[in-house]
Design a protein around this motif. Structure first.
Motif, PDB file in Angstrom:
ATOM      1  N   SER A 195       0.759  -1.050  -0.007  1.00  0.00           N
ATOM      2  CA  SER A 195       0.052  -0.221   0.101  1.00  0.00           C
ATOM      3  C   SER A 195       0.714   1.165   0.148  1.00  0.00           C
ATOM      4  N   GLN A 196       2.145   1.123   0.297  1.00  0.00           N
ATOM      5  CA  GLN A 196       2.995   2.393   0.276  1.00  0.00           C
ATOM      6  C   GLN A 196       3.665   2.412  -0.945  1.00  0.00           C
ATOM      7  N   LYS A 197       3.526   1.665  -1.924  1.00  0.00           N
ATOM      8  CA  LYS A 197       4.371   1.874  -3.095  1.00  0.00           C
ATOM      9  C   LYS A 197       3.458   1.814  -4.359  1.00  0.00           C
ATOM     10  N   ALA A 198       4.008   2.277  -5.483  1.00  0.00           N
ATOM     11  CA  ALA A 198       2.845   2.609  -6.607  1.00  0.00           C
ATOM     12  C   ALA A 198       2.587   1.178  -7.176  1.00  0.00           C
ATOM     13  N   SER A 199       1.643   1.152  -8.148  1.00  0.00           N
ATOM     14  CA  SER A 199       1.070  -0.112  -8.769  1.00  0.00           C
ATOM     15  C   SER A 199       1.921  -0.439  -9.818  1.00  0.00           C
ATOM     16  N   SER A 200       2.296  -1.680 -10.055  1.00  0.00           N
ATOM     17  CA  SER A 200       3.041  -1.919 -11.406  1.00  0.00           C
ATOM     18  C   SER A 200       2.192  -2.361 -12.583  1.00  0.00           C
ATOM     19  N   VAL A 201       2.758  -1.999 -13.626  1.00  0.00           N
ATOM     20  CA  VAL A 201       2.150  -2.394 -14.981  1.00  0.00           C
ATOM     21  C   VAL A 201       2.132  -3.733 -15.449  1.00  0.00           C
ATOM     22  N   ILE A 202       1.171  -4.384 -15.162  1.00  0.00           N
ATOM     23  CA  ILE A 202       1.359  -5.984 -15.662  1.00  0.00           C
ATOM     24  C   ILE A 202       0.684  -6.266 -16.935  1.00  0.00           C
ATOM     25  N   THR A 203       1.429  -6.966 -17.939  1.00  0.00           N
ATOM     26  CA  THR A 203       0.591  -7.115 -19.335  1.00  0.00           C
ATOM     27  C   THR A 203       0.785  -8.559 -19.202  1.00  0.00           C
ATOM     28  N   ASP A 204       1.612  -9.597 -18.669  1.00  0.00           N
ATOM     29  CA  ASP A 204       1.410 -10.995 -18.913  1.00  0.00           C
ATOM     30  C   ASP A 204       0.251 -11.650 -18.257  1.00  0.00           C
ATOM     31  N   PHE A 205      -0.267 -11.228 -17.343  1.00  0.00           N
ATOM     32  CA  PHE A 205      -1.711 -11.878 -16.918  1.00  0.00           C
ATOM     33  C   PHE A 205      -2.687 -10.779 -16.463  1.00  0.00           C
ATOM     34  N   PRO A 206      -3.739 -11.376 -16.594  1.00  0.00           N
ATOM     35  CA  PRO A 206      -4.946 -10.440 -16.121  1.00  0.00           C
ATOM     36  C   PRO A 206      -4.444  -9.763 -14.728  1.00  0.00           C
ATOM     37  N   ALA A 207      -4.896  -8.541 -14.280  1.00  0.00           N
ATOM     38  CA  ALA A 207      -4.404  -8.012 -13.150  1.00  0.00           C
ATOM     39  C   ALA A 207      -5.358  -6.902 -12.616  1.00  0.00           C
ATOM     40  N   ILE A 208      -5.285  -6.704 -11.251  1.00  0.00           N
ATOM     41  CA  ILE A 208      -6.127  -5.793 -10.693  1.00  0.00           C
ATOM     42  C   ILE A 208      -5.500  -5.009  -9.592  1.00  0.00           C
ATOM     43  N   THR A 209      -6.021  -3.768  -9.180  1.00  0.00           N
ATOM     44  CA  THR A 209      -5.557  -3.412  -8.118  1.00  0.00           C
ATOM     45  C   THR A 209      -6.705  -3.137  -6.941  1.00  0.00           C
ATOM     46  N   ASP A 210      -7.840  -3.620  -7.186  1.00  0.00           N
ATOM     47  CA  ASP A 210      -8.993  -3.458  -6.343  1.00  0.00           C
ATOM     48  C   ASP A 210      -9.996  -4.629  -6.608  1.00  0.00           C
ATOM     49  N   TYR A 211     -10.159  -5.502  -5.459  1.00  0.00           N
ATOM     50  CA  TYR A 211     -10.990  -6.749  -5.740  1.00  0.00           C
ATOM     51  C   TYR A 211     -12.483  -6.267  -5.800  1.00  0.00           C
ATOM     52  N   ASN A 212     -12.891  -4.967  -5.401  1.00  0.00           N
ATOM     53  CA  ASN A 212     -14.045  -4.571  -5.612  1.00  0.00           C
ATOM     54  C   ASN A 212     -14.587  -4.699  -6.830  1.00  0.00           C
ATOM     55  N   THR A 213     -14.011  -4.694  -7.974  1.00  0.00           N
ATOM     56  CA  THR A 213     -14.288  -4.528  -9.323  1.00  0.00           C
ATOM     57  C   THR A 213     -14.527  -5.908  -9.915  1.00  0.00           C
ATOM     58  N   ILE A 214     -14.495  -7.012  -9.189  1.00  0.00           N
ATOM     59  CA  ILE A 214     -14.801  -8.506  -9.657  1.00  0.00           C
ATOM     60  C   ILE A 214     -15.803  -9.041  -8.554  1.00  0.00           C
ATOM     61  N   ILE A 215     -16.222  -8.423  -7.400  1.00  0.00           N
ATOM     62  CA  ILE A 215     -17.281  -8.889  -6.536  1.00  0.00           C
ATOM     63  C   ILE A 215     -18.365  -9.225  -7.281  1.00  0.00           C
ATOM     64  N   ALA A 216     -19.214  -8.636  -7.997  1.00  0.00           N
ATOM     65  CA  ALA A 216     -20.256  -8.738  -8.783  1.00  0.00           C
ATOM     66  C   ALA A 216     -20.322 -10.147  -9.647  1.00  0.00           C
ATOM     67  N   ASP A 217     -19.233 -10.299 -10.510  1.00  0.00           N
ATOM     68  CA  ASP A 217     -18.750 -11.298 -11.225  1.00  0.00           C
ATOM     69  C   ASP A 217     -18.570 -12.595 -10.222  1.00  0.00           C
ATOM     70  N   ILE A 218     -18.182 -12.724  -8.996  1.00  0.00           N
ATOM     71  CA  ILE A 218     -18.137 -13.571  -8.096  1.00  0.00           C
ATOM     72  C   ILE A 218     -19.304 -14.272  -7.662  1.00  0.00           C
ATOM     73  N   LEU A 219     -20.309 -13.324  -7.580  1.00  0.00           N
ATOM     74  CA  LEU A 219     -21.574 -13.606  -6.931  1.00  0.00           C
ATOM     75  C   LEU A 219     -22.458 -13.751  -7.955  1.00  0.00           C
ATOM     76  N   LYS A 220     -22.199 -13.755  -9.277  1.00  0.00           N
ATOM     77  CA  LYS A 220     -23.382 -14.049 -10.229  1.00  0.00           C
ATOM     78  C   LYS A 220     -23.788 -15.637 -10.151  1.00  0.00           C
ATOM     79  N   PRO A 221     -25.128 -15.934 -10.131  1.00  0.00           N
ATOM     80  CA  PRO A 221     -25.639 -17.293 -10.066  1.00  0.00           C
ATOM     81  C   PRO A 221     -24.898 -18.195 -11.160  1.00  0.00           C
ATOM     82  N   GLN A 222     -24.213 -19.434 -10.675  1.00  0.00           N
ATOM     83  CA  GLN A 222     -23.640 -20.496 -11.582  1.00  0.00           C
ATOM     84  C   GLN A 222     -24.669 -21.110 -12.315  1.00  0.00           C
ATOM     85  N   SER A 223     -24.717 -21.077 -13.699  1.00  0.00           N
ATOM     86  CA  SER A 223     -25.716 -22.173 -14.471  1.00  0.00           C
ATOM     87  C   SER A 223     -25.436 -23.461 -14.432  1.00  0.00           C
ATOM     88  N   SER A 224     -26.427 -24.130 -14.188  1.00  0.00           N
ATOM     89  CA  SER A 224     -26.363 -25.717 -13.938  1.00  0.00           C
ATOM     90  C   SER A 224     -25.961 -26.478 -15.190  1.00  0.00           C
TER      91      SER A 224
END
Length: 224
Positions: A195-224
Motif C-alpha cells: 500500500s506504500q508503493k505505486a502499482s506495477s504495470v502488468i501485461t503478462d496476466f490479467p491484473a487488478i488493484t482492487d478486488y471490489n471490481t470483481i465482486i459482482a462477477d464472483i456472486l453471479k449465479p452459476q448456471s447448472s
C-alpha cells in the motif's frame, strides 16, 4: 476478465495478495537490517547491503522464506522481532469483501503461501484470515516453494483440485508463470501488493488493484 463459471477452487497467496505487503517489505528491508546491525557491530547500511545480496541469491528458494534459516544465519529470534512490529500486519483494504464473496459463492478457498509456518501463525493471529479460508497451506510442509512446478504437483495431489477449474491469485509474476506452466488455467495478478508503493504495470496476466471490481462477477449465479 475471469470466467467465474469455470472456477470451483480458488488458491490464494497471502502476503501482498490478501495482506498488505508493507509489513514484510519494512521488516526485511529496514527493521531486520537495523536489528542485525545492533547485534553484529556492523553499520546499518552495510547490514542492508549484505542482506539484500543474500535475498537476491536465495530468491525463490525455501531458505529465503525459512525463519529457521534466518535465525541461524543471523543469530536473531526472527519471530520475536516480527512481533515487535506486528502492529503493521494488516489485511489489504479490499481483501475482506473479496474473501466474503468467495465464501458466499460456495467455492473452495485455499491459502497457499511460501511463508514459514511461524509467520503464517502470527498473521492468522493478527488478522481475521482464518474465518474466510477453508484450508491453509505453507509450502514448507512440502519442502519446496511455489516457484517450482514440483510444489504444484505435490499440492494438486494433496488437495485433488482440477487445474482447469482452479483460479490462482498472487502478486509474484514468476510464481504465476510457474502455476501457468503447471497447468492452472485461471490466473490473476495483484498489481499493488504494498500500500506504500505505486502499482506495477502488468501485461503478462490479467491484473487488478482492487478486488471490489470483481465482486459482482464472483456472486453471479452459476448456471447448472
Amino acid at each position: 476478465m475471469l470466467h467465474w463459471s469455470e472456477i470451483d477452487t480458488v488458491l490464494l497467496d497471502m502476503d501482498g495478495t490478501l495482506l498488505d505487503l508493507h509489513f514484510d517489505n519494512y521488516f526485511w528491508q529496514y527493521y531486520l537490517p537495523k536489528r542485525w546491525a545492533q547485534t553484529s557491530g556492523i553499520s546499518e547500511e552495510s547490514a542492508q547491503q549484505q542482506l539484500a545480496q543474500e535475498y537476491t541469491r536465495l530468491a525463490g528458494k525455501i531458505e529465503w522464506y525459512c525463519l529457521d534459516y534466518w535465525c541461524q544465519r543471523l543469530q536473531l529470534p526472527i519471530t520475536d522481532l516480527k512481533r515487535e512490529i506486528m502492529d503493521k500486519i494488516a489485511m489489504r483494504s479490499d481483501a475482506a469483501v473479496f474473501l466474503q464473496a468467495l465464501k458466499q459463492s460456495g467455492r473452495k478457498v485455499v491459502l497457499l503461501t511460501n511463508a514459514h509456518p511461524d509467520s503464517l501463525a502470527l498473521k492468522v493471529e493478527q488478522t481475521p484470515l482464518a474465518s474466510y479460508i477453508d484450508t491453509r497451506i505453507s509450502t514448507h510442509q512440502f519442502g519446496v516453494t511455489k516457484e517450482s512446478v514440483v510444489l504444484w504437483q505435490k499440492v494438486q495431489h494433496h488437495l485433488g483440485f482440477n487445474p482447469s477449474r482452479t483460479l490462482f491469485v498472487d502478486d509474484s509474476l514468476p510464481i504465476l508463470q510457474t502455476a501457468r506452466d503447471f497447468g492452472i488455467k485461471h490466473l490473476l495478478a495483484i498489481a499493488n501488493p504494498d500500500s506504500q508503493k505505486a502499482s506495477s504495470v502488468i501485461t503478462d496476466f490479467p491484473a487488478i488493484t482492487d478486488y471490489n471490481t470483481i465482486i459482482a462477477d464472483i456472486l453471479k449465479p452459476q448456471s447448472s
